[in-house]
Enzyme design. Structure first.
Site, PDB file in Angstrom:
ATOM      1  N   TYR A  14       0.817  -1.262   0.078  1.00  0.00           N
ATOM      2  CA  TYR A  14       0.059   0.056  -0.009  1.00  0.00           C
ATOM      3  C   TYR A  14       0.983   1.522   0.008  1.00  0.00           C
ATOM      4  O   TYR A  14       0.530   2.294  -0.001  1.00  0.00           O
ATOM      5  CB  TYR A  14      -0.899  -0.003   1.325  1.00  0.00           C
ATOM      6  N   PHE A  64      -5.234  -0.436   9.499  1.00  0.00           N
ATOM      7  CA  PHE A  64      -5.801  -0.276   8.147  1.00  0.00           C
ATOM      8  C   PHE A  64      -6.761   0.650   8.420  1.00  0.00           C
ATOM      9  O   PHE A  64      -7.547   1.240   9.295  1.00  0.00           O
ATOM     10  CB  PHE A  64      -6.616  -1.541   7.884  1.00  0.00           C
ATOM     11  N   ASN A  66      -9.988   1.501   7.635  1.00  0.00           N
ATOM     12  CA  ASN A  66     -11.336   1.514   7.949  1.00  0.00           C
ATOM     13  C   ASN A  66     -11.427   1.525   9.586  1.00  0.00           C
ATOM     14  O   ASN A  66     -12.352   1.651  10.245  1.00  0.00           O
ATOM     15  CB  ASN A  66     -11.925   0.429   7.403  1.00  0.00           C
ATOM     16  N   ASP A  91      -6.783  11.388   2.352  1.00  0.00           N
ATOM     17  CA  ASP A  91      -6.876  11.534   0.826  1.00  0.00           C
ATOM     18  C   ASP A  91      -8.492  11.887   0.641  1.00  0.00           C
ATOM     19  O   ASP A  91      -9.363  11.716   1.543  1.00  0.00           O
ATOM     20  CB  ASP A  91      -6.861  10.244   0.152  1.00  0.00           C
ATOM     21  N   ASN A 112     -14.058   6.009   5.020  1.00  0.00           N
ATOM     22  CA  ASN A 112     -14.465   5.066   5.949  1.00  0.00           C
ATOM     23  C   ASN A 112     -13.250   5.357   7.260  1.00  0.00           C
ATOM     24  O   ASN A 112     -13.618   5.117   8.355  1.00  0.00           O
ATOM     25  CB  ASN A 112     -14.264   3.528   5.648  1.00  0.00           C
TER      26      ASN A 112
END
Length: 187
Positions: A14, A64, A66, A91, A112
Site C-alpha cells: 500500500y 488499516f 477503516n 485523501d 471510512n
C-alpha cells in the site's frame, strides 16, 4: 501536546497508493524533523518530538484505514490529548489531485477512516487536512482506484501537496487552526 495523524494502510503493498497520502505527510515530517516513528503502541507507530512550540506527536495508525479510530482514540485517551489538539491528514476523492483543503469539522463524506475516527472520538469536530486525489476514471471502482498508485504525471502535484501539508502542520504548532485554514485554503 499536539497530535498529527496521517491515515493510510500498513504494508509494502500500500506504500505508494492514493489512500496512503496521509502516511506520506507523516513520513515527510518525521524525516524533516529527524524524528523516525520508532514507538509501536496503541495499534500504531508514532514518535514524540520536543519542538520550540511544545511537544508534538506524529502517528500512523496501523489498523488499516477503516479502523483508524481504534488507534487514535486509544492514544488520545492514554496521553489525555484534547480533540482540538489533533489534525488528521487523509485523501479526498472530491478534490482535484494535489489540492489541499483544511476544515475544522464535518461529516465523513464517505471516507471510512474518518467514519471510524468520528465513531471513536464521539465528535465530527476535529481539524482535518484533505488532500485531493480526484475521482476514478469512468468504469473503475472506488476501492480499486484509492488502492492504485499515482501516475507519473500526478507525482509532482502530490509531492507538492505533501510539502504544503507539512508546512500547514508546522504553522499550526504556533497559530490557531482557523488562521492556518485561511492561509492554506486560499493558496
Amino acid at each position: 501536546m499536539k497530535l498529527i495523524i496521517g491515515l493510510g494502510n500498513p504494508g509494502k503493498a500500500y506504500e505508494q497508493t492514493r489512500h496512503n497520502i496521509g502516511f506520506k505527510v507523516i513520513d515527510y515530517l518525521a524525516m524533516k524533523w529527524n524524528a523516525p516513528l520508532t514507538q509501536s503502541k496503541f495499534k500504531g507507530m508514532y514518535s514524540v518530538i520536543h519542538r520550540p512550540e511544545g511537544k508534538v506527536m506524529l502517528l500512523k495508525p496501523l489498523t488499516f484505514m477503516n479502523l483508524s479510530g481504534e488507534s487514535v482514540g486509544a492514544l488520545m485517551d492514554y496521553y489525555d490529548i484534547a480533540v482540538e489538539d489533533i489534525v488528521v491528514i487523509y485523501d479526498d476523492l472530491d478534490l482535484p489531485t494535489g489540492q489541499l483543503r483544511l476544515r475544522q469539522k464535518g461529516s465523513a463524506g464517505g471516507h471510512n477512516g474518518i467514519k471510524s475516527l468520528i465513531q471513536h472520538l464521539g465528535t465530527q469536530e476535529f481539524n482535518r487536512m484533505r488532500i485531493g486525489i480526484s475521482r476514478p476514471p469512468s468504469g473503475m471502482k472506488v476501492p480499486d482506484y484509492v488502492l492504485s498508485r499515482f501516475s507519473e504525471g500526478e507525482i509532482p502535484d502530490m509531492a507538492q501537496a505533501v510539502e504544503k501539508s507539512a508546512e500547514a502542520c508546522e504553522l499550526w504548532l504556533s497559530k490557531p487552526y482557523l488562521e492556518v485554514m485561511n492561509q492554506f485554503n486560499g493558496a
